[in-house]
Design an enzyme around this catalytic site. Structure first.
Site, PDB file in Angstrom:
ATOM      1  N   GLY A 110      -4.465  -4.402  -3.836  1.00 46.38           N
ATOM      2  CA  GLY A 110      -5.464  -3.372  -4.080  1.00 46.38           C
ATOM      3  C   GLY A 110      -4.729  -2.109  -4.468  1.00 46.38           C
ATOM      4  N   HIS A 111      -4.728  -1.788  -5.751  1.00 41.00           N
ATOM      5  CA  HIS A 111      -3.945  -0.657  -6.248  1.00 41.00           C
ATOM      6  C   HIS A 111      -4.899   0.453  -6.708  1.00 41.00           C
ATOM      7  CE1 HIS A 111      -0.322  -3.510  -7.177  1.00 41.00           C
ATOM      8  NE2 HIS A 111      -0.691  -3.503  -5.921  1.00 41.00           N
ATOM      9  N   LYS A 144       1.677   2.169  -5.079  1.00 37.70           N
ATOM     10  CA  LYS A 144       2.241   1.643  -6.331  1.00 37.70           C
ATOM     11  C   LYS A 144       1.313   1.904  -7.520  1.00 37.70           C
ATOM     12  CE  LYS A 144       2.427  -2.386  -4.380  1.00 37.70           C
ATOM     13  NZ  LYS A 144       2.057  -2.030  -3.000  1.00 37.70           N
ATOM     14  N   GLN A 201       2.024  -6.053  -3.337  1.00 39.94           N
ATOM     15  CA  GLN A 201       2.498  -6.178  -1.951  1.00 39.94           C
ATOM     16  C   GLN A 201       3.789  -5.346  -1.758  1.00 39.94           C
ATOM     17  OE1 GLN A 201       1.445  -9.475  -3.551  1.00 39.94           O
ATOM     18  NE2 GLN A 201      -0.460  -8.617  -2.848  1.00 39.94           N
ATOM     19  N   ASP A 250       0.809  -1.231   0.000  1.00 42.32           N
ATOM     20  CA  ASP A 250       0.000   0.000   0.000  1.00 42.32           C
ATOM     21  C   ASP A 250       0.836   1.270   0.000  1.00 42.32           C
ATOM     22  OD1 ASP A 250      -2.172  -1.711   0.131  1.00 42.32           O
ATOM     23  OD2 ASP A 250      -2.258  -1.621   2.326  1.00 42.32           O
TER      24      ASP A 250
HETATM   25  P1  GDP Z   1      -0.821   0.334  -3.521  1.00 40.71           P
HETATM   26  O1  GDP Z   1      -1.375  -0.951  -3.041  1.00 40.71           O
HETATM   27  O2  GDP Z   1       0.648   0.441  -3.272  1.00 40.71           O
HETATM   28  O3  GDP Z   1      -1.162   0.651  -4.943  1.00 40.71           O
HETATM   29  O4  GDP Z   1      -1.509   1.475  -2.614  1.00 40.71           O
HETATM   30  P2  GDP Z   1      -3.068   1.590  -2.250  1.00 40.71           P
HETATM   31  O5  GDP Z   1      -3.799   2.066  -3.439  1.00 40.71           O
HETATM   32  O6  GDP Z   1      -3.548   0.350  -1.584  1.00 40.71           O
HETATM   33  O7  GDP Z   1      -3.011   2.686  -1.110  1.00 40.71           O
HETATM   34  C1  GDP Z   1      -2.499   3.944  -1.325  1.00 40.71           C
HETATM   35  C2  GDP Z   1      -3.600   4.957  -0.977  1.00 40.71           C
HETATM   36  O8  GDP Z   1      -3.029   6.252  -0.878  1.00 40.71           O
HETATM   37  C3  GDP Z   1      -4.654   5.080  -2.045  1.00 40.71           C
HETATM   38  O9  GDP Z   1      -5.868   5.434  -1.440  1.00 40.71           O
HETATM   39  C4  GDP Z   1      -4.151   6.235  -2.916  1.00 40.71           C
HETATM   40  O10 GDP Z   1      -5.204   6.917  -3.595  1.00 40.71           O
HETATM   41  C5  GDP Z   1      -3.532   7.116  -1.886  1.00 40.71           C
HETATM   42  N1  GDP Z   1      -2.352   7.892  -2.321  1.00 40.71           N
HETATM   43  C6  GDP Z   1      -1.353   7.529  -3.163  1.00 40.71           C
HETATM   44  N2  GDP Z   1      -0.397   8.464  -3.206  1.00 40.71           N
HETATM   45  C7  GDP Z   1      -0.812   9.462  -2.372  1.00 40.71           C
HETATM   46  C8  GDP Z   1      -0.221  10.692  -1.964  1.00 40.71           C
HETATM   47  O11 GDP Z   1       0.860  11.076  -2.356  1.00 40.71           O
HETATM   48  N3  GDP Z   1      -0.942  11.438  -1.062  1.00 40.71           N
HETATM   49  C9  GDP Z   1      -2.148  11.049  -0.575  1.00 40.71           C
HETATM   50  N4  GDP Z   1      -2.758  11.830   0.295  1.00 40.71           N
HETATM   51  N5  GDP Z   1      -2.717   9.884  -0.947  1.00 40.71           N
HETATM   52  C10 GDP Z   1      -2.046   9.100  -1.822  1.00 40.71           C
HETATM   53  P1  IMO Z   2      -0.852  -4.220  -2.238  1.00 40.01           P
HETATM   54  O1  IMO Z   2      -0.428  -4.787  -3.576  1.00 40.01           O
HETATM   55  C1  IMO Z   2      -0.990  -4.543   2.089  1.00 40.01           C
HETATM   56  C2  IMO Z   2      -0.949  -8.551   3.805  1.00 40.01           C
HETATM   57  C3  IMO Z   2      -2.218  -8.937   4.531  1.00 40.01           C
HETATM   58  C4  IMO Z   2      -1.630  -9.862   5.590  1.00 40.01           C
HETATM   59  C5  IMO Z   2      -0.524 -10.581   4.836  1.00 40.01           C
HETATM   60  C6  IMO Z   2      -0.917 -11.952   4.297  1.00 40.01           C
HETATM   61  O2  IMO Z   2      -2.156  -3.523  -2.279  1.00 40.01           O
HETATM   62  O3  IMO Z   2       0.243  -3.422  -1.631  1.00 40.01           O
HETATM   63  P2  IMO Z   2      -2.439 -12.673   2.225  1.00 40.01           P
HETATM   64  O4  IMO Z   2      -3.897 -12.441   1.953  1.00 40.01           O
HETATM   65  O5  IMO Z   2      -1.548 -12.164   1.163  1.00 40.01           O
HETATM   66  O6  IMO Z   2      -2.151 -14.106   2.586  1.00 40.01           O
HETATM   67  O7  IMO Z   2      -2.151 -11.828   3.573  1.00 40.01           O
HETATM   68  O8  IMO Z   2      -0.161  -9.737   3.772  1.00 40.01           O
HETATM   69  N1  IMO Z   2      -1.139  -8.096   2.405  1.00 40.01           N
HETATM   70  C7  IMO Z   2      -1.118  -6.814   2.034  1.00 40.01           C
HETATM   71  N2  IMO Z   2      -0.987  -5.697   2.779  1.00 40.01           N
HETATM   72  N3  IMO Z   2      -1.066  -4.462   0.743  1.00 40.01           N
HETATM   73  C8  IMO Z   2      -1.156  -5.574  -0.012  1.00 40.01           C
HETATM   74  O9  IMO Z   2      -1.122  -5.539  -1.357  1.00 40.01           O
HETATM   75  C9  IMO Z   2      -1.225  -6.823   0.634  1.00 40.01           C
HETATM   76  N4  IMO Z   2      -1.341  -8.095   0.203  1.00 40.01           N
HETATM   77  C10 IMO Z   2      -1.275  -8.857   1.297  1.00 40.01           C
HETATM   78  O10 IMO Z   2      -2.845  -7.831   5.090  1.00 40.01           O
HETATM   79  O11 IMO Z   2      -1.032  -9.106   6.605  1.00 40.01           O
HETATM   80 MG    MG Z   3      -2.897  -1.663  -1.781  1.00 40.79          MG
END
Ligand code: GDP
Ligand code: IMO
Ligand code: MG
Length: 423
Positions: free
Chosen positions: A40-41, A16, A223, A13
């Site tokens: 979850g991107h 990415k 991840q 998270d």
């Molecule tokens: P990922 O799994 O690495 O793609 O990240 P996620 O999408 O799960 O979580 C990142 C969250 O932060 C999302 O809700 C994005 O919309 C938000 N986000 C990404 N970059 C920024 C930033 O620079 N500032 C803020 N405030 N939110 C951001």
């Molecule tokens: P993105 O791509 C954050 C975490 C879960 C748990 C552990 C094992 O959005 O960054 P799993 O279901 O993979 O067996 O869970 O890994 N986890 C993540 N945490 N972002 C993710 O993906 C994750 N994918 C798995 O919360 O702690």
């Molecule tokens: Mg994510």
């Protein structure tokens, strides 16, 4: 011709999806190579929020090809729902290709994920419940069912009969769960096969051809490195490999083809699910960062735990990925904090610790040591130039860069496409 790899340096998270969306215009192909629907991107494009789980985050560009390579495990039901949702709400989509070698995450994997978690009692990993552990275990144990199996109905029935029988023994006898029904699952897979068929190909051959033609590939990691089962905080990890080393295995593009590795790091630390988190803020400040940063899981909606930037963890992640540069995200979230802390090392039982201890029990007991840096009041969301950032924000970025010995050239200051500072 180039191959750019983008991976998370934290516990996932890091933003990415948002960075892939920013980099996609200079590439022709975006490739997922690991993970599954546990990812979850988030991409916010023209005010609309998209959450990608299995589809690459380049799907919103009609002129791109998005590839789900063989390192990804596919849940056909999730894939179908996600594709149809993006097709309904999004712009014209990229061309999608799915590897015929992807393993299938099936309902018994989800059920076993849930039953295994329940059986752990207080020691839950806090998985996303997407069947990830069980499906990768089957893959390695050579018991998996793959996309290519879907197109041979008799062979599929045979495989499924054998596997469902074995899984049901485990589900019923070990966990006391409800068995999986073979026939509805078989019929559902035959229907899903027809949906997925137009996308399925040998993606390795496709990528080889694309590189020969001089196209640019963007490899989208899922991840983060600290969730890796080799390098991360075992056993509180995922069952797929997030580091850059996985690109070659998960896509078939050999390591010497890689031109550049980009690590994505958040300006503070977060973790969703259980497991050691030395710099976690279990106080009102942690809650304030969660609310300001909207730190709730993209896949599960669970609140993310928040804490200070952890240099020892990030140094290990940087060593494991050898990034050419780091993209720092969510710097805007730290606005308004009078001072910021950065963890520079740990003590365990009064002794300084070198590196990261192997044992989760030790990791839980670490005392972090902090460097304090001044904060800034200004909101950063509409800043585009490095020179317009407050001097203390620049000093914070420069401090991290110096400590990690990796350049930080791109800084994200908001979730939308245009909220980026390029140094
Ligand atoms: P990922 O799994 O690495 O793609 O990240 P996620 O999408 O799960 O979580 C990142 C969250 O932060 C999302 O809700 C994005 O919309 C938000 N986000 C990404 N970059 C920024 C930033 O620079 N500032 C803020 N405030 N939110 C951001
Ligand atoms: P993105 O791509 C954050 C975490 C879960 C748990 C552990 C094992 O959005 O960054 P799993 O279901 O993979 O067996 O869970 O890994 N986890 C993540 N945490 N972002 C993710 O993906 C994750 N994918 C798995 O919360 O702690
Ligand atoms: Mg994510």
């Amino acid at each position: 011709m180039s191959v750019t790899v983008l991976v998370g340096l934290g516990w996932g998270d890091e933003g990415k999806g948002r960075v892939i969306d920013y980099l996609a215009p200079s590439h022709q192909i975006v490739v997922r190579f690991n993970g599954g629907a546990n990812a979850g991107h988030t991409v916010i494009a023209n005010g609309v929020t998209f959450r990608f789980h299995l589809l690459p985050s380049g799907m919103l560009y009609a002129d791109k090809t998005c590839v789900v390579a063989h390192g990804v495990v596919i849940d056909t039901v999730s894939l179908r729902e996600e594709y149809e949702l993006v097709r309904r709400t999004g712009p014209p989509l990229a061309k999608l290709l799915i590897s015929d070698r992807c393993h299938l995450a099936l309902p018994y994997h989800r059920l076993l994920d849930q039953l295994e978690e329940e059986s752990r009692g207080q020691e839950k990993i806090g998985t996303t419940g997407r069947g990830i552990g069980p499906v990768y275990a089957d893959k390695v144990a050579r018991k998996g069912i793959r996309v290519c199996d879907l197109f041979h109905p008799d062979h599929l029935r045979e495989l499924l009969t054998q596997t469902v029988e074995e899984k049901n023994r485990l589900i019923e006898r070990v966990y006391g769960g409800q068995p999986i029904q073979l026939e509805p699952l078989y019929q559902q897979l035959l229907a899903d096969a027809e949906f997925i068929r137009p996308f399925v190909t040998n993606t390795m051959t496709f990528l080889e051809g694309a590189l020969t033609e001089g196209q640019n590939l963007l490899m989208e990691g899922a991840q983060g490195t600290l969730l890796d089962h080799e390098i991360g905080t075992y056993p509180f990890v995922t069952s797929t490999s997030p580091p850059a080393g996985m690109v070659s295995l998960g896509s078939g593009v050999g390591p010497r083809r890689i031109s550049k590795v980009i690590g994505v790091a958040k300006a503070y630390a977060t973790r969703v699910g259980a497991g050691p988190f030395p710099t976690e803020l279990n106080d009102t400040l942690g809650t304030a960062i969660r609310e300001r940063g909207k730190e709730y899981g993209t896949t599960t909606g669970r609140p993310r735990r928040c804490g200070w930037f952890d240099l020892p963890m990030m140094r290990m992640a940087a060593f494991a990925n050898s990034p050419d540069e780091i993209v720092l995200t969510k710097l805007d979230v730290l606005s308004g904090l009078p001072e910021l802390h950065v963890c520079t090392g740990y003590q365990l039982d009064g002794q300084m610790v070198r590196g990261i201890p192997a044992l989760a029990l030790d990791l839980e007991r670490l005392t972090p040591l902090y460097q304090t840096l001044p904060g800034w009041k200004e909101e950063l969301g509409s800043t585009h130039a490095w020179s317009d950032l407050p001097s203390t924000a620049k000093a914070y970025v420069s401090y991290l860069e110096e400590q990690l010995q990796v350049p930080i050239r791109v800084i994200s200051v908001g979730p939308s496409r245009e909220q980026i500072v390029v140094r």
